[in-house]
Design a protein around this motif. Structure first.
Motif, PDB file in Angstrom:
ATOM      1  N   GLY A  84      19.566  -4.932   9.799  1.00 53.82           N
ATOM      2  CA  GLY A  84      19.304  -3.810  10.692  1.00 53.82           C
ATOM      3  C   GLY A  84      18.509  -2.678  10.072  1.00 53.82           C
ATOM      4  N   THR A  85      18.232  -2.772   8.777  1.00 54.23           N
ATOM      5  CA  THR A  85      17.505  -1.686   8.108  1.00 54.23           C
ATOM      6  C   THR A  85      16.006  -1.938   8.078  1.00 54.23           C
ATOM      7  OG1 THR A  85      17.754  -2.614   5.884  1.00 54.23           O
ATOM      8  CG2 THR A  85      19.512  -1.132   6.670  1.00 54.23           C
ATOM      9  N   ASP A  86      15.566  -2.899   8.871  1.00 57.02           N
ATOM     10  CA  ASP A  86      14.139  -3.211   8.949  1.00 57.02           C
ATOM     11  C   ASP A  86      13.452  -2.424  10.064  1.00 57.02           C
ATOM     12  OD1 ASP A  86      15.657  -4.635  10.818  1.00 57.02           O
ATOM     13  OD2 ASP A  86      14.226  -6.274  10.924  1.00 57.02           O
ATOM     14  N   LYS A  87      14.194  -1.610  10.771  1.00 56.69           N
ATOM     15  CA  LYS A  87      13.669  -0.830  11.896  1.00 56.69           C
ATOM     16  C   LYS A  87      13.666   0.658  11.540  1.00 56.69           C
ATOM     17  CE  LYS A  87      13.997  -4.503  14.718  1.00 56.69           C
ATOM     18  NZ  LYS A  87      13.913  -5.567  13.778  1.00 56.69           N
ATOM     19  N   GLY A  88      12.927   1.420  12.311  1.00 60.24           N
ATOM     20  CA  GLY A  88      12.941   2.867  12.138  1.00 60.24           C
ATOM     21  C   GLY A  88      11.890   3.348  11.164  1.00 60.24           C
ATOM     22  N   ASP A  89      12.196   4.454  10.520  1.00 58.92           N
ATOM     23  CA  ASP A  89      11.257   5.123   9.619  1.00 58.92           C
ATOM     24  C   ASP A  89      11.238   4.429   8.255  1.00 58.92           C
ATOM     25  OD1 ASP A  89       9.488   6.965   8.528  1.00 58.92           O
ATOM     26  OD2 ASP A  89      11.055   8.447   8.123  1.00 58.92           O
ATOM     27  N   THR A  90      10.555   3.309   8.195  1.00 55.43           N
ATOM     28  CA  THR A  90      10.497   2.537   6.958  1.00 55.43           C
ATOM     29  C   THR A  90       9.124   1.895   6.799  1.00 55.43           C
ATOM     30  OG1 THR A  90      11.479   0.706   5.717  1.00 55.43           O
ATOM     31  CG2 THR A  90      11.486   0.499   8.109  1.00 55.43           C
ATOM     32  N   CYS A 140       5.911  -2.906 -10.199  1.00 54.76           N
ATOM     33  CA  CYS A 140       6.006  -2.103  -8.970  1.00 54.76           C
ATOM     34  C   CYS A 140       4.915  -2.523  -7.985  1.00 54.76           C
ATOM     35  CB  CYS A 140       5.852  -0.616  -9.279  1.00 54.76           C
ATOM     36  SG  CYS A 140       7.198   0.104 -10.230  1.00 54.76           S
ATOM     37  N   LYS A 141       3.694  -2.634  -8.487  1.00 52.59           N
ATOM     38  CA  LYS A 141       2.552  -2.964  -7.640  1.00 52.59           C
ATOM     39  C   LYS A 141       2.738  -4.326  -6.960  1.00 52.59           C
ATOM     40  CE  LYS A 141      -2.490  -3.511  -7.652  1.00 52.59           C
ATOM     41  NZ  LYS A 141      -2.414  -4.324  -6.465  1.00 52.59           N
ATOM     42  N   ALA A 142       3.221  -5.299  -7.699  1.00 48.29           N
ATOM     43  CA  ALA A 142       3.419  -6.638  -7.128  1.00 48.29           C
ATOM     44  C   ALA A 142       4.387  -6.590  -5.947  1.00 48.29           C
ATOM     45  CB  ALA A 142       3.923  -7.600  -8.205  1.00 48.29           C
ATOM     46  N   CYS A 143       5.458  -5.846  -6.099  1.00 52.30           N
ATOM     47  CA  CYS A 143       6.431  -5.759  -5.020  1.00 52.30           C
ATOM     48  C   CYS A 143       5.864  -4.960  -3.843  1.00 52.30           C
ATOM     49  CB  CYS A 143       7.727  -5.134  -5.529  1.00 52.30           C
ATOM     50  SG  CYS A 143       9.155  -5.506  -4.510  1.00 52.30           S
ATOM     51  N   ASP A 145       2.738  -4.644  -2.998  1.00 48.34           N
ATOM     52  CA  ASP A 145       1.734  -5.472  -2.334  1.00 48.34           C
ATOM     53  C   ASP A 145       2.365  -6.501  -1.401  1.00 48.34           C
ATOM     54  OD1 ASP A 145      -0.232  -4.078  -3.703  1.00 48.34           O
ATOM     55  OD2 ASP A 145      -0.677  -5.717  -5.104  1.00 48.34           O
ATOM     56  N   ALA A 146       3.496  -7.042  -1.796  1.00 49.66           N
ATOM     57  CA  ALA A 146       4.129  -8.102  -1.007  1.00 49.66           C
ATOM     58  C   ALA A 146       5.057  -7.570   0.084  1.00 49.66           C
ATOM     59  CB  ALA A 146       4.923  -9.026  -1.929  1.00 49.66           C
ATOM     60  N   TYR A 147       5.672  -6.406  -0.154  1.00 46.58           N
ATOM     61  CA  TYR A 147       6.771  -6.007   0.717  1.00 46.58           C
ATOM     62  C   TYR A 147       6.695  -4.601   1.306  1.00 46.58           C
ATOM     63  CZ  TYR A 147       8.800 -10.196  -1.217  1.00 46.58           C
ATOM     64  OH  TYR A 147       9.013 -11.491  -1.571  1.00 46.58           O
ATOM     65  N   ARG A 148       5.592  -3.898   1.118  1.00 47.44           N
ATOM     66  CA  ARG A 148       5.506  -2.535   1.646  1.00 47.44           C
ATOM     67  C   ARG A 148       4.260  -2.368   2.503  1.00 47.44           C
ATOM     68  NH1 ARG A 148       5.110   2.894  -1.959  1.00 47.44           N
ATOM     69  NH2 ARG A 148       2.911   2.414  -1.836  1.00 47.44           N
ATOM     70  N   LYS A 149       4.445  -1.724   3.657  1.00 50.73           N
ATOM     71  CA  LYS A 149       3.306  -1.390   4.522  1.00 50.73           C
ATOM     72  C   LYS A 149       2.573  -0.204   3.903  1.00 50.73           C
ATOM     73  CE  LYS A 149       6.223  -2.106   8.551  1.00 50.73           C
ATOM     74  NZ  LYS A 149       6.898  -1.434   9.654  1.00 50.73           N
ATOM     75  N   ASP A 150       1.289  -0.216   4.016  1.00 53.45           N
ATOM     76  CA  ASP A 150       0.511   0.944   3.550  1.00 53.45           C
ATOM     77  C   ASP A 150      -0.567   1.289   4.522  1.00 53.45           C
ATOM     78  OD1 ASP A 150       0.798   0.338   0.035  1.00 53.45           O
ATOM     79  OD2 ASP A 150       1.735   1.866   1.243  1.00 53.45           O
TER      80      ASP A 150
END
Length: 150
Positions: A84-90, A140-143, A145-150
């Motif tokens: 459930g933490t995949d929604k909202g301000d993330t 940090c960059k690898a993670c 790149d794979a898992y964060r919206k930018d």
């Protein structure tokens, strides 16, 4: 008496674990928690980076203090990536929840890199700090790149 001890232990465990459970009563609480942990970690990582990149003078004690904080913070945000933490301000990408083993591997690599950064900073040697900082930054960059919206 034989039954009282297990009941007392169960009550004690429930009481001690209640604050941790209550901390994430709502998914948005978990998102806020992990964002705060990442913010503190990034701030202290940035302080080390400024020294490693020559933007500010190297201060061995400040580098060691910041590295210790980075190491501690690197252990905190992961529990806040629950259901459930995949929604909202993330800025978290859905892949976190579909590739949990790979995501955990990234978290483990970050924690290991943070431990190495702390060890390097404790030496007081700028070259060691630069090497460990670069390795941690790549982790940090690898993670991201794979898992964060930018």
């Amino acid at each position: 008496m034989k039954i009282a001890a297990p009941i007392a232990l169960a009550v004690a465990l429930a009481t001690l674990s209640a604050p941790a459970f209550a901390q994430f009563q709502k998914p948005e609480d978990a998102v806020k928690y992990r964002k705060a942990a990442f913010t503190v970690m990034a701030s202290h990582f940035g302080r080390i980076g400024a020294m490693a990149n020559g933007r500010v003078p190297f201060d061995a004690k400040a580098a060691a203090d910041s590295a210790a904080i980075v190491e501690t913070m690197s252990k905190l945000p992961w529990e806040a990536f629950g259901a459930g933490t995949d929604k909202g301000d993330t800025r978290a990408l859905p892949a976190i929840w579909t590739e949990q083993a790979k995501f955990k591997e990234g978290a483990d690599k970050l924690q290991a890199a943070a431990t190495q950064l702390t060890a390097a900073a404790k030496t007081g040697n700028l070259d060691s700090v630069k090497t460990a900082f670069g390795a941690a930054g790549q982790t940090c960059k690898a993670c991201h790149d794979a898992y964060r919206k930018d």
